[in-house]
Structure formats: C-alpha cells, structure tokens
Design a protein around this motif. Structure first.
Motif, PDB file in Angstrom:
ATOM      1  N   ASP A 385     -25.431  62.177  30.405  1.00  0.00           N
ATOM      2  CA  ASP A 385     -25.395  63.222  31.428  1.00  0.00           C
ATOM      3  C   ASP A 385     -25.286  64.426  31.066  1.00  0.00           C
ATOM      4  O   ASP A 385     -26.098  65.383  31.525  1.00  0.00           O
ATOM      5  CB  ASP A 385     -23.986  63.122  32.273  1.00  0.00           C
ATOM      6  N   ARG A 388     -28.685  65.847  30.283  1.00  0.00           N
ATOM      7  CA  ARG A 388     -29.484  65.977  31.248  1.00  0.00           C
ATOM      8  C   ARG A 388     -28.983  67.479  31.881  1.00  0.00           C
ATOM      9  O   ARG A 388     -29.742  68.252  32.096  1.00  0.00           O
ATOM     10  CB  ARG A 388     -29.270  65.011  32.406  1.00  0.00           C
ATOM     11  N   ARG A 389     -27.660  67.722  31.645  1.00  0.00           N
ATOM     12  CA  ARG A 389     -27.146  68.863  32.184  1.00  0.00           C
ATOM     13  C   ARG A 389     -27.848  70.008  31.175  1.00  0.00           C
ATOM     14  O   ARG A 389     -28.175  71.218  31.719  1.00  0.00           O
ATOM     15  CB  ARG A 389     -25.620  69.150  32.017  1.00  0.00           C
ATOM     16  N   ARG A 390     -27.941  69.586  29.850  1.00  0.00           N
ATOM     17  CA  ARG A 390     -28.485  70.599  28.961  1.00  0.00           C
ATOM     18  C   ARG A 390     -30.020  70.864  29.516  1.00  0.00           C
ATOM     19  O   ARG A 390     -30.243  72.230  29.433  1.00  0.00           O
ATOM     20  CB  ARG A 390     -28.246  70.178  27.587  1.00  0.00           C
ATOM     21  N   GLU A 392     -31.248  70.540  32.342  1.00  0.00           N
ATOM     22  CA  GLU A 392     -31.160  71.301  33.612  1.00  0.00           C
ATOM     23  C   GLU A 392     -31.130  72.712  33.392  1.00  0.00           C
ATOM     24  O   GLU A 392     -31.588  73.659  33.760  1.00  0.00           O
ATOM     25  CB  GLU A 392     -30.162  70.827  34.593  1.00  0.00           C
ATOM     26  N   ARG A 393     -29.901  73.112  32.569  1.00  0.00           N
ATOM     27  CA  ARG A 393     -29.630  74.489  32.075  1.00  0.00           C
ATOM     28  C   ARG A 393     -30.626  75.266  31.557  1.00  0.00           C
ATOM     29  O   ARG A 393     -31.261  76.375  31.854  1.00  0.00           O
ATOM     30  CB  ARG A 393     -28.417  74.714  31.560  1.00  0.00           C
ATOM     31  N   SER A 443     -33.634  69.337  39.663  1.00  0.00           N
ATOM     32  CA  SER A 443     -32.340  69.743  39.314  1.00  0.00           C
ATOM     33  C   SER A 443     -31.026  69.346  39.898  1.00  0.00           C
ATOM     34  O   SER A 443     -31.190  69.685  41.178  1.00  0.00           O
ATOM     35  CB  SER A 443     -32.413  71.263  38.796  1.00  0.00           C
ATOM     36  N   ASP A 445     -28.080  70.228  39.172  1.00  0.00           N
ATOM     37  CA  ASP A 445     -27.006  71.214  38.474  1.00  0.00           C
ATOM     38  C   ASP A 445     -26.141  71.683  39.525  1.00  0.00           C
ATOM     39  O   ASP A 445     -24.977  71.936  39.479  1.00  0.00           O
ATOM     40  CB  ASP A 445     -27.381  72.096  37.684  1.00  0.00           C
ATOM     41  N   ASN A 448     -23.211  69.596  40.613  1.00  0.00           N
ATOM     42  CA  ASN A 448     -21.951  69.535  39.867  1.00  0.00           C
ATOM     43  C   ASN A 448     -21.151  70.744  39.996  1.00  0.00           C
ATOM     44  O   ASN A 448     -19.656  70.773  40.091  1.00  0.00           O
ATOM     45  CB  ASN A 448     -22.256  69.580  38.225  1.00  0.00           C
ATOM     46  N   SER A 449     -21.510  72.047  40.442  1.00  0.00           N
ATOM     47  CA  SER A 449     -20.486  72.835  40.779  1.00  0.00           C
ATOM     48  C   SER A 449     -20.068  72.738  42.184  1.00  0.00           C
ATOM     49  O   SER A 449     -19.024  73.084  42.428  1.00  0.00           O
ATOM     50  CB  SER A 449     -21.492  74.188  40.528  1.00  0.00           C
ATOM     51  N   SER A 488     -19.095  61.524  40.031  1.00  0.00           N
ATOM     52  CA  SER A 488     -20.575  61.652  39.556  1.00  0.00           C
ATOM     53  C   SER A 488     -21.362  60.388  39.838  1.00  0.00           C
ATOM     54  O   SER A 488     -22.349  60.310  40.356  1.00  0.00           O
ATOM     55  CB  SER A 488     -20.513  62.266  38.250  1.00  0.00           C
TER      56      SER A 488
ATOM     57  N   THR B  60     -21.703  79.803  37.180  1.00  0.00           N
ATOM     58  CA  THR B  60     -21.383  78.789  38.589  1.00  0.00           C
ATOM     59  C   THR B  60     -21.667  79.927  39.800  1.00  0.00           C
ATOM     60  O   THR B  60     -22.645  79.979  40.347  1.00  0.00           O
ATOM     61  CB  THR B  60     -20.156  78.151  38.674  1.00  0.00           C
TER      62      THR B  60
END
Lengths: 573, 215
Positions: A385, A388-390, A392-393, A443, A445, A448-449, A488, B60
């Motif tokens: 995860d 993947r977040r990295r 996506e960022r 994405s 991402d 998550n927010s 998640s 965010t």
C-alpha cells in the motif's frame, strides 16, 4: 467439563480427611477415658493398675497423628513413610515397655528400640519426594542404630538404674555383669550418639527439597539424642526418664507434624494443578488469582520464546517457575508464587495433566505461528500500500501535472496556429485529456483523503459512485472508529468486487451491504448476473488482505445464479 | 480582471499564467502554498484566486481551507478551486458554507481557455460553478429518497447545466429549446425542490446545493 478434568479428579486425596476426623474424635474420647480411669497426669509412671504410657491420651493422639501422616505420604514418598513408621514404632515400643503383662526380656527389648528412631528419621528425610538418599551414610546410620539398640538391650538393667521407675522385674543385662551399669549405659550411649551423628550427616548430605522436613529431622534427631543422654547424665535422678520420654515424644511430634504439613501443602499444590489443568483444558487462559501456580506459559518454535495459551508473547522471566521439558528443551513453564516449590509442582503433574498441557502448547504454538504469519502478511500488504501510495503521489505530482501543463500550452498555441496545424493540436489536446482521465482512474489517492476526513460511509459512496453501476446500497455503520487498515481493506474489496461485476457479470445492478455489527466489519457485494466467477488476481489480492487482518473472505458464484462476495473482518476492540 | 494563482507545481502555475495572459487576464501574483496565497490576497485584493486543492504540507485539502478563509475574510475576492480528482464531497462541503462566488473545476478542464474564462466570469459575477464531470456523477447517483428522484429528465438536464453555471439563455441554447420553456422548467424544478420565490435568496444556487447535498 473436559474429560481431563474428570481424569485428574479420580486421584486419591493425599490426606484422608475422614481419617483425620476419626483421629480427633478418638483422641478426645481416649483423653477423657484416661483422665476418669487413672486420674494421672500424662507421661507419669502408671504402675501395675494403670494404662501403659503408650495408651495415655497425648500418646494416643500422637500415635493416631503418626498413622495419618504415614498414610498421607505413603504414595508420594514411600521411603519417607517407611522412615516415619520405623521412628514411630521405636517410640511406641519404648512407651509400651511399662505394660505389666510383658516379660522382662520383651520389656528390655522394647526399651532398647529407641536408637532405631535415628534410622527412621534419616530414612524419612533422605527419602523425601524422590530424592536419591545418600546410601552410604544411610546404611551407616542403620548399622549404628541397630548396634546401639543391641548394646542397650544387653547393657541396661533398670533395677540397677536408681532413677528408673518404669520396670519392676529384672531383665537380662549381660553387659552390665561385665562392665558395670553406668559404663554399659555409656557404651550404649556412645553408639547412640554415633547413630545420631550418622543420621544428621545423612540428612545434611541428602539435600532434601523440603527445608521444613530437613529442619524437623534435625530437631527430632537432637531431641532423641537428648532423651538418650539424660538418664546417663542425670544418673540417679528419678525425673530423668520422664524428661527423656517427653524429649522423645516432642521429637516424634515435631517430625510427624512437619510431615503432615508438607503433605497438606503437597495436596494444595495438587489441587492447584488440577484446577490449572481444568482451566487450560477449558481454554481459559487468563492468569490465576489464587493458588501456587500464577500462570502457564508455553515455548513455541522456531526460537523457543514463551507465549501464553492464546499465543501472545510473554516478556520477562518469572521469579519462581517450574518447567516441563521435552527433547527440544523446556516446553511448558509454570510461573509460581514465591513460596511454592518448583520440584514439588513438577512431581505433582499427573500424566493426564501433562497431556493437557502438551496439547495446550501445540494450540499456543499454532496460534503464535498464525499470528506471526498474519503479522508478516499485514506488513507485506502495508508495504504494498505504501509503495502504491508513493507511486500515486509521484504520478500526481509528476506525470499528471506535466500533462496538465502540456494541455495548457497546447491551449495557448491552438488559436495562434494556422488551419493546417490546428487540427493536430486539437487532437493532441483531446489525447492529453484522455491520458489525464486514465491517470485519474488509476489513482486511489483521493479515496484515502476521503477516508481520513469524511469517514468510511463517505468513502463507500465514492467507491460505489466510481463504479458506473446502479447500486442498491445498505450502509449501517455505528460510527465507532474502525482501524484504518480494516477500512482500506474493506474499500479495496468493495472496489474489486464492483469492478468484477461491471466486467464479467453482464448486469448493471449490484447490491452492496456494509455494517459493523458485533465489532465485525461486514461487507457484501451481490449481483444477479452470470455467476461462475473464479478467483482472479484482484480477488486473490482481496482474500490475502482480508486474511492478513484475521478476517474471512467468501465467494459464492454458481453459473447462472449471480455472484455474492462476503468479507468479514473483526475490528480489534 | 486581476487574478492570483496558487499551485505548488511550478510548471502548472507557469502554464496557467501563460494561458491567462493569452486571454488578457492579469495575473497579479503566484503562490506555491496557502500561507503565501493568503498573503497575496491580503496585499492585492484580486477579483479571483485560482487555487489548487492539494498543496503542501499534507497535500490533502489545504486549498479548500484557504478558499474558506478567503471567502470569510475577503468577500470581494472570489475563488476558483482546481482539483485533480472527482471529489464532489469537497465541493459540497465548501459550497454549503459559501454558495456564491465559488467554482470547482477539474484541472484538465482549464486547458480549454474558453471554459476557464467562462468559469472566471461566472464566479466574479457571484455565481457558483461546478465541473460538468462532477455534476454528471452527482446526477447519476442521487439517492432514491432524495428530492432529485422526482425530477423529470429535462429538469435533470437543466439542473445539471445550472450547476455548471449556465444562464437560462445558455441552457436554452444548449438544449435547443426556447428561453421561456427553460424558465417554466426552472419554475417546475424549484417547486419540486420546495424552493419558494424569495427576494433574499438565489434559487439557482440553492438548487445546485440541493444537487450537491443529495450525495
């Protein structure tokens, strides 16, 4: 009730309580009878008409106590029981010597039996609880005791002892004829002292597990030696034999009471272990509030670390512990209270109890292994995860922004271009927008927010909205906080399931249920489509994530009958 | 028109400024985070602040927070939010508090100068603008029990266009019907959403809010 509990319950109790009650009653009755019939004080000379000393009230009580103590240790420590019997018989024989019905020879023999007490004490202490006695010294004690008894039997004529008041007829005293009365007594005394020394040495060298028994043995030996020395030392004193009798009786009482108290303690420990085995058998793994065993720990592979019955790791070493071991080393550890003797605890574990503990160890080992496998699975999922977040960022901050900028530059350039290139620029702009849309789909991402700021219900709506399916939602979340990895995983499962419906089910309607009743996150995605779905890579990934969190994943999909995916993840409370 | 641009990515900021310049919009300042943005707004009092939702430090909703602050403290400065994502919830949250003078567009939308200029003008005029992609999604997934379920397809379309910030004339042009028809559809729409005529409220903005809240 487990069968193990029944097994351990079948053992014979160490101390026979009915016998103890009978002893108390008999002692009381005998005391009253003695006081009425003779009116004499205990242990005073009783003469022809009274009862022999052995049948006075305290003596009778002590006798019955002796029998009880011997009975209570006969199974756990047979050598000690024999030792106690020898000491008891020696004491009883001396006390019976005043019985007028006996012949002079018998009486002399009975009186002479006293040094045999040392053999009894040595055997009792050295044979306590399975310790190997120091045989050489034990034999020496035995030989010296017998010699002392023989010297006494042939060397002591009570008629010649001015202090003696216990016998009234002559007895054969061949040694006295040879060396004189006091010297004969002296010889007997030297031999008795030697037997006492041998007895003490045996006790000390045998290193008995129970300090109480050891101490009582030393005291009894000293008192008995005192009883032997007194008549010689206070030659002619009429009170000396009575005092000697008292010394001997106190000695035997001390060792009897010590034996009995140790037997009671052993019984307590057995009861504690029985309770423990029942608890372990019933899988009640909490710590013990009372009793000698505080907790039970198990050694589990691969590194033999200690865990409790649920497989949770135990840090630190208990101050006092008993161990059970197998070929691979210690396997079960009983954390004990400070006063409990580990040796006694280990020897009190029955074969059935051993089996229960061994079973519990296997259970704990598998629980611990499962926990570590799940932990490593969770770490892998978390690492994936994070990665993947990295990505996506990076996508968002890199490729997407550059594409946006390219789009803007194209937009500026388009109106300034001539007709021939304008179409190409327009096409490029459209391509850029498609690329951006595709990147956005990739994405997660934003999810998550949403999860962090708006919560699970909102995130579920977003996932459902992103699916392009008609969805009948039933979301009933209590609002209790759910751990982020669980949320998640739930969203991941939901997304994958809806994606599967959209791709393979040939229907545009899905039913989604999400709730957290009974501290379990429940998620179900059902459709009435083609069915016959199998585990593709995405569902396998879902199942892995769910099991990493200790949850259950279920896929029911019969051809022509729709597909139902169910996920249950326990929320740690 | 004077604008301030806030985006933490330099190339996007540069592209945006370039695009605005080509459309004769004056950029009076550029910011790479919300603190800088607020300083610029206080200093320059621009007509519009174009703000990326994701900015440092947490990436965010810094832009959203800044937009709220701007609308609270400097009512003369309108805000056009840009986002990489379809996040209708953000838009709903903000528009619920600050219905007028606010827009919410997908970033890729601004590569069309006409759309960007149009949105800027509507926002400056005190209207609210929501990206058509988001509006489409909102219309697709309204709850069955929401007032939107009672709307006819034509009313749905009209509400969608209204949310994009279109005037009645533009809606009429878009749907190929007469402006009077659009007016009557709007009347029907307001009634179904229980929006009575009131000189103090902008019923068009309230209708868009109803759309956003239906999520």
């Amino acid at each position: 009730m487990t069968p193990y509990g029944a097994l351990s319950r079948g053992e014979r109790a160490l101390v026979p309580w009915p016998a103890m009650c009978a002893v108390s009653c008999l002692t009381a009755v005998a005391s009253i009878a003695c006081l009425i019939s003779t009116g004499l004080m205990p242990s005073s000379p009783v003469g022809l008409t009274g009862l022999p000393v052995a049948l006075t009230a305290p003596a009778l009580g002590l006798l019955l106590l002796l029998v009880t103590a011997g009975w209570s240790v006969v199974e756990a420590a047979p050598r000690s029981a024999v030792g106690l019997s020898v000491a008891g018989v020696a004491w009883l024989a001396a006390a019976l010597a005043a019985w007028p019905l006996l012949t002079a020879e018998t009486r002399a023999l009975l009186l002479a039996s006293m040094p045999l007490s040392f053999l009894g004490f040595a055997l009792l202490v050295a044979g306590w609880r399975g310790k190997t006695p120091h045989w050489a010294w034990l034999c020496a004690t035995g030989v010296l005791s017998v010699l002392a008894a023989a010297a006494h039997a042939f060397g002591y004529d009570p008629f010649l002892d001015p202090g003696c008041s216990r016998t009234c007829e002559s007895s054969p005293a061949h040694l006295v004829d040879a060396v004189g009365a006091r010297a004969a007594l002296g010889i007997s005394l030297v031999l008795t002292a030697a037997a006492a020394v041998a007895c003490v040495t045996t006790i000390v060298l045998s290193r008995t597990a129970s300090p109480v028994i050891c101490l009582a043995g030393l005291m009894a030996a000293t008192l008995t030696l005192g009883a032997a020395v007194l008549p010689w030392w206070r030659w002619g004193d009429v009170t000396a034999p009575a005092l000697a009798d008292a010394f001997e009786s106190v000695g035997i009482a001390v060792i009897t009471l010590a034996t009995l108290s140790e037997a009671l303690r052993a019984q307590g420990i057995r009861r504690d272990l029985r309770t423990l085995v029942e608890r372990v058998g019933d899988r009640r793994n909490g710590p013990n509030r009372s009793g000698s065993v505080k907790a039970v720990h198990f050694a589990v592979p691969p590194d033999g670390r200690w865990v409790d019955g649920d497989g949770k790791r135990i840090a630190g070493e208990p101050a006092n512990a008993a161990f059970m071991a197998d070929d691979a080393g210690p396997s079960v550890r009983l954390s004990l209270r400070r006063w409990a003797s580990s040796e006694q605890v280990v020897s009190s574990i029955t074969p059935a109890g051993r089996l229960v503990l061994e079973n519990a160890r296997l259970r704990a080992a598998s629980a611990s292994l499962l926990a570590s496998v799940q932990a490593s699975q969770r770490r892998i999922v978390e690492a994936t995860d994070g990665e993947r977040r990295r990505i996506e960022r990076d996508l968002h901050d890199g490729a997407q922004q550059r594409l946006v900028a390219v789009g803007m530059h194209l937009a500026v350039a388009t109106p300034r271009s001539d007709d021939s290139t304008r179409q190409s620029l327009e096409d490029a702009r459209i391509e850029v927008r498609r690329a951006l849309a595709a990147l956005r789909e990739l994405s997660h991402d934003s999810l998550n927010s949403v999860l962090a700021t708006e919560g699970m219900a909102a995130a579920v709506e977003d996932v459902v909205a992103a699916s392009h399916l008609r969805v009948e939602k039933h979301v009933a979340l209590s609002g209790h906080p759910i751990a982020a990895p669980i949320e998640s995983a739930g969203l991941f499962a939901l997304g994958a399931a809806l994606d599967n419906v959209a791709r393979h089910a040939d229907t545009d309607l899905a039913r989604v249920t999400v709730d957290d009743i009974d501290h379990t996150m429940f998620l179900q995605v059902a459709d009435d489509g083609l069915g016959g779905a199998g585990f593709g890579p995405s569902l396998t990934d879902v199942a892995d994530r769910v099991s990493a969190l200790g949850g259950a994943f279920e896929l029911v999909s019969r051809p022509g009958d729709g597909t139902t995916m169910t996920v249950r993840i326990p929320c740690a409370s | 028109m004077r604008v301030v641009v806030a985006d933490d990515v330099m190339i996007v900021r540069a592209g945006l400024v370039h695009l605005l310049a080509s459309a004769d919009v004056t950029t009076v300042g550029e910011a790479s985070d919300s603190a800088e943005l607020l300083r610029l707004v206080a200093l320059e009092h621009p007509d519009v602040a174009i703000v990326d939702i994701r900015m440092p430090p947490t990436h965010t909703d810094e832009g959203l927070v800044a937009a709220r602050t701007i609308r609270d403290r400097y009512p003369r400065t309108n805000v056009l939010l840009l986002s990489q994502y379809l996040a209708p919830r953000y838009a709903a949250r903000l528009l619920a508090d600050q219905p007028g003078g606010l827009g919410y567009l997908l970033k890729e939308r601004v590569s069309d100068p006409a759309v960007l200029l149009d949105a800027l003008e509507r926002v400056v005029a005190g209207g609210c603008v929501v990206d058509p992609t988001i509006v489409a999604r909102l219309l697709d997934f309204g709850h069955n029990d929401s007032p939107l379920a009672a709307l006819s397809p034509r009313e749905h379309q009209t509400l969608g266009l209204m949310a994009e910030g279109q005037s009645n004339a533009a809606i009429a042009h878009h749907l190929g019907i007469g402006e009077r028809t659009v007016e009557s559809v709007c009347g029907q729409l307001f009634r179904k959403l229980s929006l009575e005529p009131d000189p103090d409220v902008n019923r068009r903005v309230l209708a868009v809010l109803a759309l956003l809240r239906a999520r």
